[in-house]
Design an enzyme around this catalytic site. Structure first.
Site, PDB file in Angstrom:
ATOM      1  N   ARG A   1       0.913  -1.236   0.298  1.00 44.35           N
ATOM      2  CA  ARG A   1       0.181   0.058  -0.048  1.00 44.35           C
ATOM      3  C   ARG A   1       0.813   1.315   0.046  1.00 44.35           C
ATOM      4  O   ARG A   1       0.604   2.305  -0.330  1.00 44.35           O
ATOM      5  CB  ARG A   1      -0.984   0.047   1.340  1.00 44.35           C
ATOM      6  CG  ARG A   1      -1.752   1.135   1.191  1.00 44.35           C
ATOM      7  CD  ARG A   1      -3.027   1.031   2.106  1.00 44.35           C
ATOM      8  NE  ARG A   1      -2.914   0.347   3.232  1.00 44.35           N
ATOM      9  CZ  ARG A   1      -2.320   0.779   4.466  1.00 44.35           C
ATOM     10  NH1 ARG A   1      -1.540   1.867   4.440  1.00 44.35           N
ATOM     11  NH2 ARG A   1      -2.124   0.088   5.681  1.00 44.35           N
TER      12      ARG A   1
ATOM     13  N   TYR B   1     -14.928  14.744 -17.027  1.00 46.57           N
ATOM     14  CA  TYR B   1     -15.885  13.348 -16.733  1.00 46.57           C
ATOM     15  C   TYR B   1     -16.818  13.469 -15.459  1.00 46.57           C
ATOM     16  O   TYR B   1     -16.477  14.135 -14.590  1.00 46.57           O
ATOM     17  CB  TYR B   1     -14.542  12.371 -16.561  1.00 46.57           C
ATOM     18  CG  TYR B   1     -15.274  11.192 -16.073  1.00 46.57           C
ATOM     19  CD1 TYR B   1     -16.273  10.540 -16.746  1.00 46.57           C
ATOM     20  CD2 TYR B   1     -14.689  10.290 -14.653  1.00 46.57           C
ATOM     21  CE1 TYR B   1     -16.832   9.176 -16.360  1.00 46.57           C
ATOM     22  CE2 TYR B   1     -15.292   9.374 -14.221  1.00 46.57           C
ATOM     23  CZ  TYR B   1     -16.362   8.581 -15.138  1.00 46.57           C
ATOM     24  OH  TYR B   1     -17.053   7.542 -14.607  1.00 46.57           O
TER      25      TYR B   1
ATOM     26  N   ASP C   1      -5.630  16.450 -16.863  1.00 43.48           N
ATOM     27  CA  ASP C   1      -6.098  15.321 -16.987  1.00 43.48           C
ATOM     28  C   ASP C   1      -5.912  14.762 -18.627  1.00 43.48           C
ATOM     29  O   ASP C   1      -6.574  15.249 -19.451  1.00 43.48           O
ATOM     30  CB  ASP C   1      -7.501  14.723 -16.855  1.00 43.48           C
ATOM     31  CG  ASP C   1      -8.121  13.599 -16.775  1.00 43.48           C
ATOM     32  OD1 ASP C   1      -7.553  12.872 -17.887  1.00 43.48           O
ATOM     33  OD2 ASP C   1      -9.003  13.395 -16.175  1.00 43.48           O
TER      34      ASP C   1
ATOM     35  N   LYS D   1      -8.303   3.231 -19.512  1.00 43.84           N
ATOM     36  CA  LYS D   1      -8.405   3.643 -20.975  1.00 43.84           C
ATOM     37  C   LYS D   1      -7.298   3.221 -21.822  1.00 43.84           C
ATOM     38  O   LYS D   1      -6.974   2.199 -22.036  1.00 43.84           O
ATOM     39  CB  LYS D   1      -8.710   5.013 -21.320  1.00 43.84           C
ATOM     40  CG  LYS D   1      -9.810   5.784 -20.042  1.00 43.84           C
ATOM     41  CD  LYS D   1     -11.035   5.027 -19.726  1.00 43.84           C
ATOM     42  CE  LYS D   1     -11.760   5.621 -18.660  1.00 43.84           C
ATOM     43  NZ  LYS D   1     -12.667   4.664 -18.023  1.00 43.84           N
TER      44      LYS D   1
HETATM   45  N1  LCS Z   1     -10.413  11.160 -16.399  1.00 43.00           N
HETATM   46  C1  LCS Z   1     -11.192  11.059 -17.535  1.00 43.00           C
HETATM   47  C2  LCS Z   1     -11.263  12.001 -18.372  1.00 43.00           C
HETATM   48  C3  LCS Z   1     -11.965   9.937 -17.643  1.00 43.00           C
HETATM   49  O1  LCS Z   1     -12.825   9.829 -18.831  1.00 43.00           O
HETATM   50  C4  LCS Z   1     -12.356   9.070 -16.535  1.00 43.00           C
HETATM   51  C5  LCS Z   1     -13.129   7.970 -16.944  1.00 43.00           C
HETATM   52  C6  LCS Z   1     -11.564   9.328 -15.434  1.00 43.00           C
HETATM   53  C7  LCS Z   1     -10.492  10.458 -15.260  1.00 43.00           C
HETATM   54  C8  LCS Z   1     -11.549   8.260 -14.303  1.00 43.00           C
HETATM   55  O2  LCS Z   1     -10.948   7.170 -14.579  1.00 43.00           O
HETATM   56  P1  LCS Z   1     -11.182   5.677 -13.743  1.00 43.00           P
HETATM   57  O3  LCS Z   1     -11.616   6.089 -12.297  1.00 43.00           O
HETATM   58  O4  LCS Z   1     -12.479   5.085 -14.369  1.00 43.00           O
HETATM   59  O5  LCS Z   1     -10.187   4.997 -14.197  1.00 43.00           O
HETATM   60  N2  LCS Z   1     -14.024   7.917 -17.754  1.00 43.00           N
HETATM   61  C9  LCS Z   1     -15.105   7.164 -18.414  1.00 43.00           C
HETATM   62  C10 LCS Z   1     -15.967   7.172 -18.893  1.00 43.00           C
HETATM   63  O6  LCS Z   1     -16.024   8.165 -19.898  1.00 43.00           O
HETATM   64  N3  LCS Z   1     -16.863   6.252 -19.133  1.00 43.00           N
HETATM   65  O7  LCS Z   1     -16.745   5.366 -18.122  1.00 43.00           O
HETATM   66  C11 LCS Z   1     -15.402   5.952 -17.386  1.00 43.00           C
END
Ligand code: LCS
Length: 394
Positions: free
Chosen positions: A58, A113, A185, A210
Site C-alpha cells: 500500500r 468526466y 487530465d 482507457k
Molecule cells: N478522467 C477522464 C477524462 C475519464 O474519462 C475518466 C473515466 C476518469 C478520469 C476516471 O478514470 P477511472 O477512475 O474510471 O479509471 N471515464 C469514463 C468514461 O467516460 N466512461 O466510463 C469511465
C-alpha cells in the site's frame, strides 16, 4: 550525454530491465502484500524514510511491478517520476487531498468526466474547498477566475465528452504567475499525442483504464511530474490506499508497449469515422479535434501531435434518434469507458455524465442529443459499415 530514446522506443524499453534473480525477459508480477527486511534496522530506516525500498504494497513505491510502470509512464510523459493508483478517480482524489485544504479554491474546466464533476461539486465543498467551473477554452475566463485562495487549476483537454480543447501552455503560464499548480487530465490524448508537462503543467494524470491499459480489462490511474511533487503524493496514497495492484500494473506495462501503434490506428480510424459522420445528412454536427470544423482545431494542431480516438456527434431527431442508433449497432458495443481496442458507443447525458444536473449539462454542451464514440482499432470500413446500417434504422 546519452542519446534520448524516441517515444516508440520508450514504449518498448523504458524502465524495463531483466529480472536479476532468474533473468526473466519481462517484468515479473510481484504479487505480494509485504516485503521482508534484512534486519530490524533496515525496517525502521525504511519506515522513517531514511532508506528507499519496498515496505508494504500500500505504501509507495508499492511493488517493483508498480515502480516499473510508474517509471515507464514518467518517461513517456517527460516527467521525472510517476505514481500508480487504483483508478483514474483515485489519482485525482490523491492529488486533491495532497494539495488542497479547507479555505482553498480550485479552478476546473467546466466539461469534465461525470465523476470528476461530482467529486469537485459535491465532495470538495463539504471539505470547505471552493470550486469554480469555467470554460477554459476561453483564456479570459481563466484569467478572471483566479482568487487569492486559488491553489490549483485542473484542466481536462480534450474534454469528455464535448472534445473542447484548452490552451495548456497559456493556462500553465497563468497558474505559475499566480503561484498555483496546474494539473492536466491527459486521459483522452495520452502522452503519445499530448505532453502537458512539456507545455508547463505541474502534473499530468491519466486513467489507465482507457488507452494506457488499452484493452478494457483493468482499472487503474497514473500521474507523472517532477520528483518532489510525486513524492509529496506518497503519504495520501499510503493513508487512503487507492493503490494499483501488481497484476494491473503488469497489464499496463504490457499495454504501454503498443501505445504508439494503437494510438496511431485509433486516430486514423477516428478521422475516417468523423469524416463519414460529417458527410451524413442525419448527423447534425461532429466534434473531433482533427476536423477543420472543430472550434479549437488550430489550437489542437499546435498543442497535440495527433487527435486521438474520441469523438462526439449530434443526430437529427435528438435523443430518440440517438437511442435507435445505439440500439442498432452490431459491431460497436453499447458501453461506457473508452480507449478499448473495439469501438464503444454511449450516451453521456444518461450514462457517464448523468450525475451532472441537467441545466449545468445543457449549458456546457452535454445535450441529450450528444452521442459519444470511442473509435477502436478495427478495420475502419467495418466500423463505418456498422454505423451506416444503424443510421439506416433511425
Ligand atoms: N478522467 C477522464 C477524462 C475519464 O474519462 C475518466 C473515466 C476518469 C478520469 C476516471 O478514470 P477511472 O477512475 O474510471 O479509471 N471515464 C469514463 C468514461 O467516460 N466512461 O466510463 C469511465
Amino acid at each position: 550525454m546519452e542519446r534520448e530514446m524516441k517515444f516508440a522506443t520508450k514504449c518498448v524499453h523504458a524502465a524495463e530491465r531483466p529480472d536479476p534473480i532468474f533473468g526473466a525477459h519481462t517484468t515479473p508480477i510481484f504479487q505480494t502484500s509485504t516485503f521482508i527486511f534484512e534486519n530490524s534496522r533496515q525496517g525502521a530506516a525504511r519506515f522513517a524514510g531514511e532508506e528507499s525500498g519496498y515496505v508494504y504494497a500500500r505504501i509507495p513505491p508499492n511493488t517493483p511491478t508498480n515502480a516499473v510502470l510508474a517509471e515507464k509512464f514518467a518517461a513517456l510523459e517527460g516527467g521525472e517520476a510517476g505514481q500508480t493508483f487504483a483508478s483514474g478517480m483515485a489519482a485525482i482524489t490523491a492529488v486533491l487531498l495532497t494539495t488542497l485544504k479547507m479555505g482553498d479554491h480550485l479552478i476546473s474546466t467546466d466539461v469534465v468526466y461525470g465523476c470528476t464533476y461530482s467529486l469537485f461539486s459535491e465532495v470538495l465543498p463539504r471539505l470547505g474547498i471552493d470550486v469554480s467551473f469555467v470554460d477554459t477554452s476561453e483564456l479570459e475566463n481563466v484569467k478572471k477566475a483566479f482568487k487569492p485562495e486559488t491553489k490549483m487549476v485542473f484542466l481536462e483537454t480534450p474534454a469528455n465528452p464535448t472534445m473542447t480543447i484548452c490552451d495548456i501552455k497559456e493556462i500553465a503560464d497563468m497558474a505559475r504567475a499566480h503561484g498555483v499548480l496546474c494539473v492536466v487530465d491527459n486521459t483522452f490524448a495520452t502522452p503519445y499525442f499530448q505532453k502537458p508537462l512539456e507545455l508547463g503543467a505541474d502534473l499530468s494524470l491519466s486513467s489507465c483504464t482507457k488507452y494506457i491499459g488499452g484493452h478494457a480489462d483493468l482499472l487503474g490511474g497514473i500521474a507523472a511530474g517532477n520528483r518532489d511533487f510525486i513524492k509529496s503524493l506518497a503519504p495520501v496514497v499510503g493513508y487512503t490506499g487507492g493503490i494499483m495492484g501488481p497484476h494491473e500494473a503488469w497489464l499496463c506495462i504490457r499495454g504501454l508497449k503498443t501505445l504508439h501503434i494503437r494510438m496511431e490506428r485509433h486516430a486514423e480510424n477516428a478521422m475516417k469515422v468523423a469524416e463519414f459522420l460529417e458527410s451524413r445528412p442525419a448527423i447534425e454536427w461532429v466534434r473531433y479535434p482533427g476536423l477543420q470544423s472543430h472550434p479549437q482545431h488550430e489550437l489542437a494542431r499546435r498543442q497535440m501531435s495527433g487527435y486521438s480516438g474520441m469523438l462526439s456527434f449530434g443526430i437529427r431527431g435528438g435523443i430518440e434518434a440517438g437511442r435507435r442508433l445505439m440500439d442498432n449497432v452490431r459491431l460497436c458495443s453499447l458501453a461506457v469507458s473508452l480507449g478499448a481496442t473495439d469501438t464503444l458507443i454511449q450516451h453521456p447525458a444518461s450514462m457517464t455524465h448523468a450525475c451532472i444536473p441537467r441545466e449545468v449539462r445543457e449549458k456546457v454542451g452535454i445535450t441529450d442529443g450528444l452521442v459519444r464514440l470511442s473509435v477502436g482499432i478495427e478495420d475502419p470500413e467495418d466500423i463505418i459499415a456498422d454505423l451506416e446500417q444503424a443510421l439506416e434504422k433511425v
